[in-house]
Scaffold this motif. Sequence first.
Motif, PDB file in Angstrom:
ATOM      1  N   MET A   1       0.816  -1.190   0.000  1.00 18.83           N
ATOM      2  CA  MET A   1       0.000   0.000   0.000  1.00 18.83           C
ATOM      3  C   MET A   1       0.867   1.264   0.000  1.00 18.83           C
ATOM      4  N   PHE A   2       1.966   1.230   0.756  1.00 18.56           N
ATOM      5  CA  PHE A   2       2.850   2.389   0.789  1.00 18.56           C
ATOM      6  C   PHE A   2       3.449   2.643  -0.588  1.00 18.56           C
ATOM      7  N   GLY A   3       3.723   1.580  -1.332  1.00 18.90           N
ATOM      8  CA  GLY A   3       4.273   1.737  -2.675  1.00 18.90           C
ATOM      9  C   GLY A   3       3.332   2.471  -3.603  1.00 18.90           C
ATOM     10  N   LYS A   4       2.027   2.201  -3.488  1.00 22.35           N
ATOM     11  CA  LYS A   4       1.048   2.892  -4.333  1.00 22.35           C
ATOM     12  C   LYS A   4       0.960   4.363  -3.973  1.00 22.35           C
ATOM     13  N   ILE A   5       0.963   4.649  -2.676  1.00 19.68           N
ATOM     14  CA  ILE A   5       0.907   6.048  -2.236  1.00 19.68           C
ATOM     15  C   ILE A   5       2.159   6.795  -2.688  1.00 19.68           C
ATOM     16  N   LYS A   6       3.306   6.155  -2.542  1.00 22.23           N
ATOM     17  CA  LYS A   6       4.570   6.761  -2.960  1.00 22.23           C
ATOM     18  C   LYS A   6       4.569   7.030  -4.466  1.00 22.23           C
TER      19      LYS A   6
END
Length: 76
Positions: A1-6
Motif C-alpha cells: 500500500m505504501f508503494g502505491k501512495i509513494k
Amino acid sequence: MFGKIKKIFFTGIFGLLYISFIAQLVYILGWVVGIENKLLYLGFLTLEWLVLISARYLSKRSSSNAQYNNFSSRRR
C-alpha cells in the motif's frame, strides 16, 4: 500500500514540476526584457531541468532496486 501512495505522490510532484518548468519558460520568453537576461534565466532553467531529470531517474532507479532487493532477500 505504501508503494502505491509513494508512486502517486511522486508522479504528482513531478507533474507539478513539469508544469512549473513550462510556466517559467513562457514567462522568460514572453516577459523578461533584454537578451542578456533571457539567456541568463534560460541558463538557470536548464540547470533546474537537469536536476529534475536526474531526480526522476534516481527515483525510478531506487524504486526498482528496492523491488529487486526485497525479492532477493525473500528467496534466501
